[in-house]
Scaffold this motif. Structure first.
Motif, PDB file in Angstrom:
ATOM      1  N   ALA A 255       0.832  -1.205   0.000  1.00 59.59           N
ATOM      2  CA  ALA A 255       0.000   0.000   0.000  1.00 59.59           C
ATOM      3  C   ALA A 255       0.868   1.256   0.000  1.00 59.59           C
ATOM      4  O   ALA A 255       0.590   2.224  -0.723  1.00 59.59           O
ATOM      5  CB  ALA A 255      -0.924  -0.009   1.220  1.00 59.59           C
ATOM      6  N   PHE A 256       1.928   1.240   0.785  1.00 67.48           N
ATOM      7  CA  PHE A 256       2.827   2.396   0.858  1.00 67.48           C
ATOM      8  C   PHE A 256       3.503   2.657  -0.485  1.00 67.48           C
ATOM      9  O   PHE A 256       3.603   3.812  -0.928  1.00 67.48           O
ATOM     10  CB  PHE A 256       3.877   2.147   1.944  1.00 67.48           C
ATOM     11  CG  PHE A 256       4.903   3.234   2.081  1.00 67.48           C
ATOM     12  CD1 PHE A 256       4.564   4.465   2.614  1.00 67.48           C
ATOM     13  CD2 PHE A 256       6.217   3.024   1.686  1.00 67.48           C
ATOM     14  CE1 PHE A 256       5.513   5.473   2.744  1.00 67.48           C
ATOM     15  CE2 PHE A 256       7.172   4.012   1.812  1.00 67.48           C
ATOM     16  CZ  PHE A 256       6.816   5.244   2.343  1.00 67.48           C
ATOM     17  N   LEU A 257       3.953   1.602  -1.148  1.00 67.87           N
ATOM     18  CA  LEU A 257       4.603   1.764  -2.449  1.00 67.87           C
ATOM     19  C   LEU A 257       3.671   2.417  -3.466  1.00 67.87           C
ATOM     20  O   LEU A 257       4.109   3.227  -4.295  1.00 67.87           O
ATOM     21  CB  LEU A 257       5.067   0.400  -2.974  1.00 67.87           C
ATOM     22  CG  LEU A 257       6.373  -0.150  -2.407  1.00 67.87           C
ATOM     23  CD1 LEU A 257       6.584  -1.590  -2.854  1.00 67.87           C
ATOM     24  CD2 LEU A 257       7.549   0.709  -2.855  1.00 67.87           C
ATOM     25  N   HIS A 258       2.395   2.072  -3.417  1.00 72.60           N
ATOM     26  CA  HIS A 258       1.430   2.686  -4.327  1.00 72.60           C
ATOM     27  C   HIS A 258       1.130   4.130  -3.923  1.00 72.60           C
ATOM     28  O   HIS A 258       1.025   5.022  -4.772  1.00 72.60           O
ATOM     29  CB  HIS A 258       0.124   1.880  -4.339  1.00 72.60           C
ATOM     30  CG  HIS A 258       0.217   0.597  -5.103  1.00 72.60           C
ATOM     31  ND1 HIS A 258       0.778  -0.544  -4.576  1.00 72.60           N
ATOM     32  CD2 HIS A 258      -0.175   0.275  -6.364  1.00 72.60           C
ATOM     33  CE1 HIS A 258       0.726  -1.516  -5.465  1.00 72.60           C
ATOM     34  NE2 HIS A 258       0.151  -1.054  -6.562  1.00 72.60           N
ATOM     35  N   MET A 261       3.536   7.255  -4.711  1.00 76.03           N
ATOM     36  CA  MET A 261       3.535   7.786  -6.076  1.00 76.03           C
ATOM     37  C   MET A 261       2.593   8.978  -6.200  1.00 76.03           C
ATOM     38  O   MET A 261       2.858   9.925  -6.944  1.00 76.03           O
ATOM     39  CB  MET A 261       3.146   6.681  -7.063  1.00 76.03           C
ATOM     40  CG  MET A 261       4.188   5.587  -7.203  1.00 76.03           C
ATOM     41  SD  MET A 261       3.836   4.438  -8.559  1.00 76.03           S
ATOM     42  CE  MET A 261       2.495   3.483  -7.842  1.00 76.03           C
ATOM     43  N   ILE A 262       1.499   8.940  -5.456  1.00 77.73           N
ATOM     44  CA  ILE A 262       0.554  10.059  -5.468  1.00 77.73           C
ATOM     45  C   ILE A 262       1.170  11.273  -4.790  1.00 77.73           C
ATOM     46  O   ILE A 262       1.006  12.410  -5.249  1.00 77.73           O
ATOM     47  CB  ILE A 262      -0.756   9.661  -4.766  1.00 77.73           C
ATOM     48  CG1 ILE A 262      -1.360   8.432  -5.440  1.00 77.73           C
ATOM     49  CG2 ILE A 262      -1.739  10.821  -4.770  1.00 77.73           C
ATOM     50  CD1 ILE A 262      -1.661   8.616  -6.905  1.00 77.73           C
ATOM     51  N   GLN A 263       1.911  11.052  -3.715  1.00 78.88           N
ATOM     52  CA  GLN A 263       2.552  12.181  -3.036  1.00 78.88           C
ATOM     53  C   GLN A 263       3.590  12.837  -3.937  1.00 78.88           C
ATOM     54  O   GLN A 263       3.687  14.066  -3.994  1.00 78.88           O
ATOM     55  CB  GLN A 263       3.211  11.727  -1.737  1.00 78.88           C
ATOM     56  CG  GLN A 263       3.927  12.873  -1.007  1.00 78.88           C
ATOM     57  CD  GLN A 263       4.423  12.485   0.362  1.00 78.88           C
ATOM     58  OE1 GLN A 263       3.911  11.562   0.983  1.00 78.88           O
ATOM     59  NE2 GLN A 263       5.432  13.203   0.861  1.00 78.88           N
ATOM     60  N   MET A 268      -0.097  14.907  -2.527  1.00 79.85           N
ATOM     61  CA  MET A 268      -1.253  14.490  -1.742  1.00 79.85           C
ATOM     62  C   MET A 268      -0.886  13.308  -0.846  1.00 79.85           C
ATOM     63  O   MET A 268       0.167  12.694  -1.007  1.00 79.85           O
ATOM     64  CB  MET A 268      -2.416  14.088  -2.670  1.00 79.85           C
ATOM     65  CG  MET A 268      -2.933  15.205  -3.555  1.00 79.85           C
ATOM     66  SD  MET A 268      -4.034  14.584  -4.853  1.00 79.85           S
ATOM     67  CE  MET A 268      -5.333  13.840  -3.868  1.00 79.85           C
ATOM     68  N   LEU A 269      -1.770  13.010   0.093  1.00 79.27           N
ATOM     69  CA  LEU A 269      -1.670  11.825   0.952  1.00 79.27           C
ATOM     70  C   LEU A 269      -0.409  11.820   1.818  1.00 79.27           C
ATOM     71  O   LEU A 269       0.124  10.759   2.153  1.00 79.27           O
ATOM     72  CB  LEU A 269      -1.720  10.539   0.108  1.00 79.27           C
ATOM     73  CG  LEU A 269      -2.914  10.374  -0.832  1.00 79.27           C
ATOM     74  CD1 LEU A 269      -2.805   9.057  -1.590  1.00 79.27           C
ATOM     75  CD2 LEU A 269      -4.224  10.434  -0.067  1.00 79.27           C
ATOM     76  N   LYS A 270       0.064  12.983   2.210  1.00 79.16           N
ATOM     77  CA  LYS A 270       1.294  13.047   3.005  1.00 79.16           C
ATOM     78  C   LYS A 270       1.106  12.410   4.380  1.00 79.16           C
ATOM     79  O   LYS A 270       1.947  11.621   4.829  1.00 79.16           O
ATOM     80  CB  LYS A 270       1.742  14.501   3.153  1.00 79.16           C
ATOM     81  CG  LYS A 270       2.174  15.154   1.850  1.00 79.16           C
ATOM     82  CD  LYS A 270       2.632  16.587   2.085  1.00 79.16           C
ATOM     83  CE  LYS A 270       3.055  17.253   0.778  1.00 79.16           C
ATOM     84  NZ  LYS A 270       3.510  18.647   1.003  1.00 79.16           N
ATOM     85  N   ILE A 271       0.023  12.759   5.046  1.00 81.56           N
ATOM     86  CA  ILE A 271      -0.234  12.171   6.365  1.00 81.56           C
ATOM     87  C   ILE A 271      -0.490  10.675   6.233  1.00 81.56           C
ATOM     88  O   ILE A 271      -0.012   9.868   7.039  1.00 81.56           O
ATOM     89  CB  ILE A 271      -1.431  12.873   7.035  1.00 81.56           C
ATOM     90  CG1 ILE A 271      -1.063  14.321   7.375  1.00 81.56           C
ATOM     91  CG2 ILE A 271      -1.873  12.125   8.292  1.00 81.56           C
ATOM     92  CD1 ILE A 271      -2.199  15.118   7.991  1.00 81.56           C
ATOM     93  N   ARG A 345      -7.494   8.680 -10.928  1.00 76.97           N
ATOM     94  CA  ARG A 345      -6.432   7.711 -10.648  1.00 76.97           C
ATOM     95  C   ARG A 345      -6.076   7.722  -9.165  1.00 76.97           C
ATOM     96  O   ARG A 345      -5.826   6.669  -8.572  1.00 76.97           O
ATOM     97  CB  ARG A 345      -5.204   8.058 -11.488  1.00 76.97           C
ATOM     98  CG  ARG A 345      -4.049   7.090 -11.313  1.00 76.97           C
ATOM     99  CD  ARG A 345      -2.832   7.555 -12.088  1.00 76.97           C
ATOM    100  NE  ARG A 345      -1.717   6.633 -11.935  1.00 76.97           N
ATOM    101  CZ  ARG A 345      -0.483   6.877 -12.363  1.00 76.97           C
ATOM    102  NH1 ARG A 345      -0.220   8.026 -12.974  1.00 76.97           N
ATOM    103  NH2 ARG A 345       0.476   5.997 -12.188  1.00 76.97           N
ATOM    104  N   GLU A 346      -6.062   8.911  -8.576  1.00 75.04           N
ATOM    105  CA  GLU A 346      -5.722   9.026  -7.163  1.00 75.04           C
ATOM    106  C   GLU A 346      -6.747   8.305  -6.294  1.00 75.04           C
ATOM    107  O   GLU A 346      -6.394   7.648  -5.310  1.00 75.04           O
ATOM    108  CB  GLU A 346      -5.632  10.503  -6.755  1.00 75.04           C
ATOM    109  CG  GLU A 346      -4.453  11.253  -7.357  1.00 75.04           C
ATOM    110  CD  GLU A 346      -4.687  11.634  -8.817  1.00 75.04           C
ATOM    111  OE1 GLU A 346      -5.866  11.600  -9.260  1.00 75.04           O
ATOM    112  OE2 GLU A 346      -3.707  11.951  -9.519  1.00 75.04           O
ATOM    113  N   SER A 347      -8.023   8.421  -6.663  1.00 74.57           N
ATOM    114  CA  SER A 347      -9.073   7.727  -5.916  1.00 74.57           C
ATOM    115  C   SER A 347      -8.908   6.215  -6.025  1.00 74.57           C
ATOM    116  O   SER A 347      -9.122   5.478  -5.052  1.00 74.57           O
ATOM    117  CB  SER A 347     -10.451   8.140  -6.438  1.00 74.57           C
ATOM    118  OG  SER A 347     -10.681   9.515  -6.232  1.00 74.57           O
ATOM    119  N   ALA A 348      -8.511   5.757  -7.207  1.00 72.39           N
ATOM    120  CA  ALA A 348      -8.296   4.321  -7.404  1.00 72.39           C
ATOM    121  C   ALA A 348      -7.143   3.821  -6.533  1.00 72.39           C
ATOM    122  O   ALA A 348      -7.220   2.735  -5.929  1.00 72.39           O
ATOM    123  CB  ALA A 348      -8.016   4.031  -8.875  1.00 72.39           C
TER     124      ALA A 348
END
Length: 399
Positions: A255-258, A261-263, A268-271, A345-348
């Motif tokens: 999950a972290f590896l995926h 990529m968004i960050q 986004m998704l920093k926290i 894509r981010e939601s996915a």
């Protein structure tokens, strides 16, 4: 060699404690020389742990049965590869092996000083904190160089089930993965401590994370192969508690590896990424607790010992420290963008993360439920493969 190994371990612990004091004092009082001396001390720790490891391996190879560990996990008729594998074949030796890998990783990280001068001192401080647990236990209750009151003619030998070529490679792969995830966690804590909350720590740990995830995955595959050959389970995976212990951080690591990529691409998704790497680290230590405490029944686990509470305390302190830092930096970690839509894509990727965490929670609950039921009701209720298959097969198909 027992005396030499003992002195090396004690010296490593003393240097480790000095480094801990020097790191904290240096940061609080802003004395860079103290911090630099602590960084040098981390390299000295690796050399001392290497010396202790070499002493134990030499004792195993030369059948020094004065040492309790050597007598318990080796014998004169064992082939050399299995004598070497006995280094991590028992409780105390495997802790030394863990400390050696962690020291090696700390040494490698220390060479990143020029690339990340603001982060590396904090990274090494966190790695030092992790080393304290293992060195402290080995220098006291779990000393691999403890002597017997007599010298037996031969040793007990390694468990016949472990005398399989796969087992020479399987445990090191798992340890490389378990310990490897400590490094991204340390970089994350360094970012929170130093205030460098951009993508630097993410980029610095990309390879570490991928390699740790890879090693853990290979370790699980090799373990499945060993179980198929030696245990006659009729399959490669039986949802054994210790198998689950390695599977859980692999899921959160995936999950972290995926998520990172968004960050990197959208800020986004920093926290969320901090939470994921803290959870992965905690599950790695929790897996070590399950394997070493004896609270679960497994052919992979060591015998019941008294060290379980130390690991639980360490997990609690680490998680509390991490989330305290996260709360402190929460405003600076706010996302710089928003989800465009639920079909983006981010939601996915976020949905993928939630599904992986759902699978992890299901495995976690099924693994610890027998322990909880025994503690609450006095009866251990076993959770078998049907539960795990019923829950996780649909999740796997969804992914």
């Amino acid at each position: 060699m027992a005396t030499f190994g003992n002195y090396a371990l004690i010296a490593a612990l003393v240097v480790n404690l000095y480094c801990a004091v020097a790191f904290v004092t240096g940061f609080l009082l802003r004395r860079p020389r103290l911090v630099e001396s602590a960084q040098g001390g981390m390299r000295a720790i690796f050399l001392l742990v290497t010396a202790a490891s070499a002493a134990l391996v030499y004792a195993l190879m030369t059948h020094d049965f004065r040492i309790e560990y050597v007598a318990a996990y080796s014998s004169r008729d064992m082939p050399a590869p299995y004598l070497f594998a006995a280094w991590w074949g028992g409780q105390n030796g495997s802790m030394l092996f863990w400390a050696w890998i962690l020291g090696l990783y700390a040494l490698i990280v220390s060479f990143y000083r020029r690339r990340h001068p603001e982060l590396i001192p904090y990274v090494l401080m966190v790695l030092n904190f992790n080393l304290t647990l293992f060195l402290g236990l080995m220098a006291s209750a779990n000393n691999p160089f403890r002597l017997l009151p007599f010298v037996p003619n031969d040793g007990n030998g390694l468990n016949p089930l472990l005398q399989n070529p796969t087992m020479v490679i399987h445990p090191p792969m798992l340890y490389l993965g378990y310990v490897g995830f400590v490094v991204p966690f340390a970089f994350c804590m360094a970012a929170l401590l130093s205030g460098r909350l951009g993508d630097e720590w993410i980029k610095a740990t990309r390879r570490w994370t991928i390699l740790s995830w890879f090693f853990l995955g290979v370790g699980m595959l090799l373990g499945g192969r060993w179980a198929y050959v030696e245990l006659g389970w009729g399959g490669y995976w039986a949802w054994d508690p210790v198998e689950n212990a390695s599977f859980m951080p692999w899921l959160t690591g995936t999950a972290f590896l995926h998520s990172v990529m968004i960050q990197e691409k959208r800020r986004m998704l920093k926290i969320w990424n901090v939470v994921l790497i803290v959870l992965t680290f905690a599950l790695c230590i929790f897996g070590t607790f399950l394997t070493r405490s004896g609270v679960v029944s497994s052919v992979h686990a060591f015998a019941r010992t008294h060290i379980g509470p130390y690991f639980l305390f360490f997990i609690a302190i680490s998680v509390l420290f991490a989330f305290s830092l996260l709360f402190w930096r929460r405003k600076a970690l706010r996302s710089e963008a928003q989800l465009d839509s639920i079909l983006s894509r981010e939601s996915a990727f976020l949905l993928n993360n939630l599904v992986l965490l759902g699978a992890c929670f299901a495995v976690f609950w099924g693994t610890i439920f027998p322990v909880i039921s025994e503690a609450v009701r006095g009866v251990k209720i076993t959770v078998g493969p049907p539960f795990f298959n019923k829950v996780n097969i649909p999740i796997g198909l969804f992914l």
